[in-house]
Design a protein around this motif. Structure first.
Motif, mmCIF file in Angstrom:
data_model
loop_
_atom_site.group_PDB
_atom_site.id
_atom_site.type_symbol
_atom_site.label_atom_id
_atom_site.label_comp_id
_atom_site.label_asym_id
_atom_site.label_seq_id
_atom_site.Cartn_x
_atom_site.Cartn_y
_atom_site.Cartn_z
ATOM 1 N N LEU A 36 0.843 -1.190 0.000
ATOM 2 C CA LEU A 36 0.000 0.000 0.000
ATOM 3 C C LEU A 36 0.877 1.237 0.000
ATOM 4 C CD1 LEU A 36 -2.571 -1.207 2.643
ATOM 5 C CD2 LEU A 36 -2.706 -1.404 0.151
ATOM 6 N N ALA A 42 -0.436 3.546 5.493
ATOM 7 C CA ALA A 42 0.264 2.663 4.553
ATOM 8 C C ALA A 42 1.768 2.761 4.736
ATOM 9 C CB ALA A 42 -0.112 3.025 3.115
ATOM 10 N N ARG A 53 -7.466 -7.703 0.304
ATOM 11 C CA ARG A 53 -7.491 -6.652 1.330
ATOM 12 C C ARG A 53 -6.953 -5.332 0.760
ATOM 13 N NH1 ARG A 53 -9.738 -3.913 4.929
ATOM 14 N NH2 ARG A 53 -8.444 -3.103 6.581
ATOM 15 N N GLY A 54 -5.919 -5.434 -0.052
ATOM 16 C CA GLY A 54 -5.367 -4.243 -0.682
ATOM 17 C C GLY A 54 -6.384 -3.536 -1.557
ATOM 18 N N MET A 57 -8.954 -1.696 0.578
ATOM 19 C CA MET A 57 -8.415 -0.445 1.116
ATOM 20 C C MET A 57 -8.247 0.606 0.017
ATOM 21 S SD MET A 57 -5.759 -1.830 3.982
ATOM 22 C CE MET A 57 -5.519 -0.200 4.696
ATOM 23 N N GLY A 60 -11.700 1.911 -1.066
ATOM 24 C CA GLY A 60 -12.256 2.745 -0.003
ATOM 25 C C GLY A 60 -11.477 4.030 0.214
ATOM 26 N N ASP A 62 -8.678 4.356 1.542
ATOM 27 C CA ASP A 62 -7.931 4.331 2.797
ATOM 28 C C ASP A 62 -6.448 4.520 2.531
ATOM 29 O OD1 ASP A 62 -10.230 3.809 4.351
ATOM 30 O OD2 ASP A 62 -10.096 1.677 3.859
ATOM 31 N N VAL A 63 -6.054 4.323 1.289
ATOM 32 C CA VAL A 63 -4.672 4.532 0.846
ATOM 33 C C VAL A 63 -4.706 5.293 -0.471
ATOM 34 C CG1 VAL A 63 -3.761 2.485 2.000
ATOM 35 C CG2 VAL A 63 -4.588 2.292 -0.339
#
Length: 106
Positions: A36, A42, A53-54, A57, A60, A62-63
């Motif tokens: 990430l 990250a 999962r990456g 994220m 979303g 998130d990264v």
């Protein structure tokens, strides 16, 4: 004689292309490494992460981005995905390590 550098591909992809990309990686590639990029969380976690999962994220936000290294059709590919506003930028390079190996005559 020096060997040419691998070609770098850089493009913006739409949502449908991103969905197909995710599906292709899950079904046709051997994932080597997923990292990430872009936000403090990250950077603090610079270990490899599970591909699914990456993507959760990344989608979303998130990264800010993610790097994926994988094998496909005998080449090692390095892809970087990043958010540019509401768009996704994909930067890709294929490495044919055997072609870059120096022989005794170089």
């Amino acid at each position: 004689m020096s060997k040419p550098l691998p070609e770098l591909q850089d493009s913006m992809i739409d949502d449908a292309t991103f969905r197909q990309y995710v599906d292709d990686l899950h079904h046709a590639a051997k994932i080597l490494d997923v990292r990430l990029r872009g936000h403090e969380a990250a950077r603090a976690q610079d270990n490899t992460i599970d591909l699914a999962r990456g993507f959760v994220m990344f989608e979303g936000k998130d990264v800010g981005g993610m790097q994926i290294k994988y094998l496909y059709e005998g080449l090692e590919w390095w892809d970087t995905l990043m958010w540019v506003g509401e768009n996704i930028r994909l930067i890709r390079i294929a490495h044919d390590w055997d072609a870059y190996a120096l022989d005794d005559h170089d």
